[in-house]
Design a protein around this motif. Structure first.
Motif, PDB file in Angstrom:
ATOM      1  N   LEU A   1       0.849  -1.201   0.000  1.00 27.53           N
ATOM      2  CA  LEU A   1       0.000   0.000   0.000  1.00 27.53           C
ATOM      3  C   LEU A   1       0.878   1.242   0.000  1.00 27.53           C
ATOM      4  N   SER A   2       0.753   2.050  -1.042  1.00 25.80           N
ATOM      5  CA  SER A   2       1.556   3.269  -1.094  1.00 25.80           C
ATOM      6  C   SER A   2       0.856   4.316  -1.956  1.00 25.80           C
ATOM      7  N   GLY A   3       1.255   5.550  -1.737  1.00 27.93           N
ATOM      8  CA  GLY A   3       0.676   6.623  -2.523  1.00 27.93           C
ATOM      9  C   GLY A   3       1.171   7.969  -2.069  1.00 27.93           C
ATOM     10  N   GLU A   4       0.476   8.977  -2.553  1.00 27.64           N
ATOM     11  CA  GLU A   4       0.881  10.342  -2.250  1.00 27.64           C
ATOM     12  C   GLU A   4      -0.328  11.200  -1.922  1.00 27.64           C
ATOM     13  N   LEU A   5      -0.063  12.259  -1.191  1.00 27.74           N
ATOM     14  CA  LEU A   5      -1.060  13.287  -0.931  1.00 27.74           C
ATOM     15  C   LEU A   5      -0.486  14.546  -1.576  1.00 27.74           C
ATOM     16  N   ARG A   6      -1.271  15.149  -2.462  1.00 37.22           N
ATOM     17  CA  ARG A   6      -0.790  16.344  -3.168  1.00 37.22           C
ATOM     18  C   ARG A   6      -1.871  17.398  -3.243  1.00 37.22           C
ATOM     19  N   ARG A   7      -1.432  18.587  -3.617  1.00 38.81           N
ATOM     20  CA  ARG A   7      -2.318  19.727  -3.770  1.00 38.81           C
ATOM     21  C   ARG A   7      -3.071  19.624  -5.106  1.00 38.81           C
TER      22      ARG A   7
END
Length: 139
Positions: free
Chosen positions: A132-138
């Protein structure tokens, strides 16, 4: 007297409607479930329900910590991509993208992402058995 908090409990029931669909119930809500072996485009299948639960967990976590962090946002969108492995059958990997409409600085976005990963019930249930992986972005 114990200082141990009472654990939260959850109740869901599901029943087969016919060979094409089932229905889950919780509180006053109902949800169609795709249990048709050929697939049912009008309902979430179990793997999609898992991804939806994970997305809901992420958004709810953001809703929970935003007031505490005094984090200003206008909206949140979560996109998930899951890959199913056949043998043994399981969700092998999940990639996510959390898109936050905000003017907060990058360090505050990183703090928000840390909170999502650290305090999400579904996130922390899925993470140990899945890549499980990912990013939080604007936005």
């Amino acid at each position: 007297m114990s200082d141990t908090p009472t654990p939260l409990t959850f109740q869901v029931s599901a029943r087969r409607l016919d060979a094409h669909a089932s229905q889950a119930r919780c509180k006053q809500a109902e949800l169609a479930i795709d249990t048709d072996l050929a697939g049912n485009p009008a309902a979430f299948n179990p793997a999609e329900l898992l991804l939806a639960a994970l997305a809901g967990c992420m958004i709810k976590g953001i809703e929970r910590v935003a007031p505490i962090l005094k984090f200003e946002l206008r909206g949140v969108e979560v996109r998930l991509h899951g890959v199913r492995q056949d043998v043994p059958p399981r969700m092998a990997s999940i990639r996510y993208e959390i898109i936050v409409d905000t003017d907060e600085p990058d360090r505050r976005l990183a703090l928000l992402h840390d909170n999502v990963r650290k305090y999400g019930t579904v996130f922390n249930t899925v993470a140990p058995g899945t890549d499980l992986s990912g990013e939080l972005r604007r936005a």
